[in-house]
Design an enzyme around this catalytic site. Structure first.
Site, PDB file in Angstrom:
ATOM      1  N   LEU A   1       0.761  -1.151  -0.038  1.00  0.00           N
ATOM      2  CA  LEU A   1      -0.084  -0.067   0.025  1.00  0.00           C
ATOM      3  C   LEU A   1       0.755   1.260   0.053  1.00  0.00           C
ATOM      4  O   LEU A   1       0.517   2.379  -0.589  1.00  0.00           O
ATOM      5  CB  LEU A   1      -0.855  -0.019   1.218  1.00  0.00           C
ATOM      6  CG  LEU A   1      -2.193  -0.877   1.227  1.00  0.00           C
ATOM      7  CD1 LEU A   1      -2.632  -1.155   2.437  1.00  0.00           C
ATOM      8  CD2 LEU A   1      -3.304  -0.509   0.004  1.00  0.00           C
TER       9      LEU A   1
ATOM     10  N   LYS B   1      16.302  -1.258  -0.482  1.00  0.00           N
ATOM     11  CA  LYS B   1      14.850  -1.562  -0.733  1.00  0.00           C
ATOM     12  C   LYS B   1      14.057  -0.385  -0.958  1.00  0.00           C
ATOM     13  O   LYS B   1      13.326  -0.314  -2.126  1.00  0.00           O
ATOM     14  CB  LYS B   1      14.223  -2.520   0.200  1.00  0.00           C
ATOM     15  CG  LYS B   1      14.489  -3.714   0.326  1.00  0.00           C
ATOM     16  CD  LYS B   1      13.637  -4.674   1.297  1.00  0.00           C
ATOM     17  CE  LYS B   1      14.277  -6.187   1.300  1.00  0.00           C
ATOM     18  NZ  LYS B   1      13.327  -6.917   2.271  1.00  0.00           N
TER      19      LYS B   1
ATOM     20  N   TYR C   1      -4.898  -8.678  16.876  1.00  0.00           N
ATOM     21  CA  TYR C   1      -4.934  -7.858  15.712  1.00  0.00           C
ATOM     22  C   TYR C   1      -5.864  -6.571  15.850  1.00  0.00           C
ATOM     23  O   TYR C   1      -5.770  -5.419  15.714  1.00  0.00           O
ATOM     24  CB  TYR C   1      -5.017  -8.406  14.485  1.00  0.00           C
ATOM     25  CG  TYR C   1      -4.926  -7.557  13.244  1.00  0.00           C
ATOM     26  CD1 TYR C   1      -3.832  -7.212  12.496  1.00  0.00           C
ATOM     27  CD2 TYR C   1      -6.270  -7.206  12.726  1.00  0.00           C
ATOM     28  CE1 TYR C   1      -3.900  -6.163  11.446  1.00  0.00           C
ATOM     29  CE2 TYR C   1      -6.098  -6.461  11.575  1.00  0.00           C
ATOM     30  CZ  TYR C   1      -4.856  -5.769  10.914  1.00  0.00           C
ATOM     31  OH  TYR C   1      -5.176  -5.265   9.901  1.00  0.00           O
TER      32      TYR C   1
ATOM     33  N   LYS D   1      -5.603  -2.626  16.520  1.00  0.00           N
ATOM     34  CA  LYS D   1      -6.086  -1.546  15.952  1.00  0.00           C
ATOM     35  C   LYS D   1      -7.261  -0.533  16.566  1.00  0.00           C
ATOM     36  O   LYS D   1      -7.234   0.612  16.631  1.00  0.00           O
ATOM     37  CB  LYS D   1      -7.228  -2.296  14.820  1.00  0.00           C
ATOM     38  CG  LYS D   1      -6.197  -2.966  13.849  1.00  0.00           C
ATOM     39  CD  LYS D   1      -5.141  -1.955  13.082  1.00  0.00           C
ATOM     40  CE  LYS D   1      -4.303  -2.883  11.926  1.00  0.00           C
ATOM     41  NZ  LYS D   1      -3.261  -1.852  11.394  1.00  0.00           N
TER      42      LYS D   1
ATOM     43  N   ASN E   1       1.637   4.761   7.361  1.00  0.00           N
ATOM     44  CA  ASN E   1       0.981   3.640   6.719  1.00  0.00           C
ATOM     45  C   ASN E   1       1.701   2.401   7.278  1.00  0.00           C
ATOM     46  O   ASN E   1       1.208   1.005   7.352  1.00  0.00           O
ATOM     47  CB  ASN E   1       1.214   3.517   5.340  1.00  0.00           C
ATOM     48  CG  ASN E   1       1.300   2.261   4.709  1.00  0.00           C
ATOM     49  OD1 ASN E   1       0.106   1.704   4.435  1.00  0.00           O
ATOM     50  ND2 ASN E   1       2.339   1.555   4.103  1.00  0.00           N
TER      51      ASN E   1
ATOM     52  N   ASP F   1      12.957   2.662  11.359  1.00  0.00           N
ATOM     53  CA  ASP F   1      12.415   1.265  11.711  1.00  0.00           C
ATOM     54  C   ASP F   1      11.457   1.592  13.058  1.00  0.00           C
ATOM     55  O   ASP F   1      12.060   1.998  14.179  1.00  0.00           O
ATOM     56  CB  ASP F   1      13.876   0.414  12.534  1.00  0.00           C
ATOM     57  CG  ASP F   1      13.377  -0.862  12.892  1.00  0.00           C
ATOM     58  OD1 ASP F   1      12.357  -1.189  13.097  1.00  0.00           O
ATOM     59  OD2 ASP F   1      14.446  -1.523  13.291  1.00  0.00           O
TER      60      ASP F   1
END
Length: 349
Positions: A55, A80, A220, A224, A132, A105
Site C-alpha cells: 500500500l 529496498k 490484531y 487496531k 502507513n 524502523d
C-alpha cells in the site's frame, strides 16, 4: 476542468449491506473497490511510511503521479527504498531528485528520532504525513522497550513519530495557507472488538501487550482499537490549538494483497494466503486509492474514519470517549517512560 487540492467527504450512507458475515463483507469489498480520487498534490511535500512495498509503495506512486513536489519514502531498508524509488521514477516519469529515501524502523524509538532529524535535513516543509507502516505477527514477540511488537510498531512508535512531525506539519500549513494532513492507516478490525471483551484492569494497552492472553486474531483487532485511541487523541489535541492547521484522520483500505503478514510463513500458510487473497483481497493499487483520498479530505474529516469512500462510523468501543481518553493517556505515558520529550510536547502543543 481544474483538479482540486481537496475533496469533500460524504457522510456515511453506503458500504457493505448491514449484517454480512466477515467473508461476505470482504467479498463485497473486493467487488466494490474505492474510486480513484481526482485530486492534485502540486506544491505539497508528502511523507509515506512503509513506502517500499504494498500500500505504501502504491500510494507513493500515486503521489508522484498526482504532482507532489517532493515525496519522502520512509523505509526499514535503504536498499529496498532505493529500489522502490527507481520503480516509482520508471512508472511516473518523475525526476529522481523529487524523491528522497530515509531509514525508519518503528521497532525502535531511537530510529524514530533519527528519522525525524534526517527529515529536517532533506526538507524544510511537510504537508502530508501518511503513516502507513505496520506489522502483523503470527507469534508473540517483544520489542526492546518491553512491549508486544505490533503494539510497539503500530501504536507507540507511531505516536512518537506523529508527535515529532506535528511541529513541521503546523509550520508548513502556516506558511502555505493550506491545512496539512496527518493520516493514520487503521482498520475496520477495530470494530470487531466486542463491548464485553475482557480488558485487563480495564486497559486496552495492557490487554494488547499481555502475553498470557495473546492470540494473533483477536490481538490484531485489539491493536487496531488501541491505535484508534491514539488517532482520536491527536485529533483532540490538534482541535485544541488556537489555529488548527493540521487535519488528523484515519483510513481503512480494507483487506489488500500486501506483505503485512510476511511473517506468516510455511507451505500451508502460503497456499492459504494465496487462496484467501484471490477470493477476498483488493490489489494494493486499489487500496492505495483510499489512502490517497484520506490525505486530500477537508476539515470535515478531522478526527474521523475514512472507509469505502465515506466518513464511516467508529466501532462501539471507539465511540466510548471515556475509554478512548483513558487509553490515549496510557499511550502517551507508556512512550514517555522511555522518551520523556513526548510528555513535554503534549504539554506545549
Amino acid at each position: 476542468m481544474s483538479v482540486p487540492s481537496f475533496i469533500t467527504a460524504p457522510e456515511f450512507e453506503g458500504g457493505p449491506p448491514q449484517g454480512l458475515s466477515i467473508p461476505f463483507r470482504l467479498r463485497w469489498s473486493k467487488t466494490h473497490p474505492p474510486k480513484e480520487p481526482i485530486v492534485t498534490f502540486k506544491g505539497r511535500t508528502v511523507l509515506v511510511t512503509g513506502a517500499n512495498t504494498g500500500l505504501g509503495f502504491e500510494a507513493a506512486v500515486k503521489y508522484a503521479a498526482f504532482g507532489a513536489d517532493k515525496i519522502i519514502l520512509a523505509v526499514r531498508s535503504i536498499e529496498k527504498g532505493e529500489e522502490a524509488k527507481k520503480r516509482i521514477v520508471e512508472r511516473t516519469g518523475r525526476d529522481a531528485t523529487d524523491i528522497s529515501v530515509l531509514k525508519l524502523d518503528l521497532g525502535e524509538y531511537s530510529s524514530v528520532k533519527d528519522f525525524v532529524s534526517a527529515l529536517h535535513e532533506v526538507t524544510p516543509t511537510l504537508d502530508v504525513a501518511l503513516l502507513n507502516a505496520g506489522l502483523g505477527n503470527p507469534t508473540y514477540e517483544k520489542s526492546s522497550a518491553g512491549w508486544e511488537m505490533a503494539v510497539q510498531v503500530n501504536v507507540l512508535s507511531t505516536a512518537l513519530l506523529a508527535m515529532l512531525l506535528l511541529p513541521l506539519l503546523r509550520s508548513s500549513a502556516a506558511a502555505s495557507g493550506a491545512k496539512s494532513h496527518l493520516t493514520f492507516v487503521n482498520s475496520f478490525a477495530h470494530t470487531l472488538v466486542p463491548r464485553d471483551f475482557p480488558l485487563i484492569e480495564g486497559s486496552i494497552l495492557k490487554t494488547a501487550t499481555d502475553e498470557s492472553s495473546w492470540n494473533a486474531s483477536s490481538s490484531y483487532n485489539i491493536v487496531k482499537l488501541l491505535a484508534m485511541a491514539s488517532v482520536q487523541g491527536f485529533a483532540r489535541m490538534e482541535a485544541g490549538e488556537d489555529q488548527q492547521r493540521v487535519i488528523v484522520n484515519s483510513v481503512c483500505p480494507d483487506l489488500c494483497e500486501t506483505d503485512l503478514g510476511r511473517k506468516f510463513t510455511g507451505f500451508i500458510s502460503s497456499i492459504g494466503k494465496a487462496i484467501f487473497y484471490y477470493l477476498f483481497a483488493l490489489s494494493a493499487e486499489e487500496g492505495a486509492r483510499c489512502l490517497i483520498g484520506a490525505t486530500a479530505l477537508g476539515p470535515e474529516s478531522h478526527g474521523r474514519f475514512w472507509h469505502h469512500d465515506f466518513l464511516y462510523p467508529f466501532g462501539e468501543l471507539a465511540q466510548d470517549q471515556a475509554l478512548m481518553k483513558k487509553t490515549w493517556n496510557e499511550i502517551i505515558e507508556a512512550v514517555g517512560r522511555d522518551e520523556p520529550e513526548i510528555l513535554q510536547l503534549c504539554r506545549t502543543t
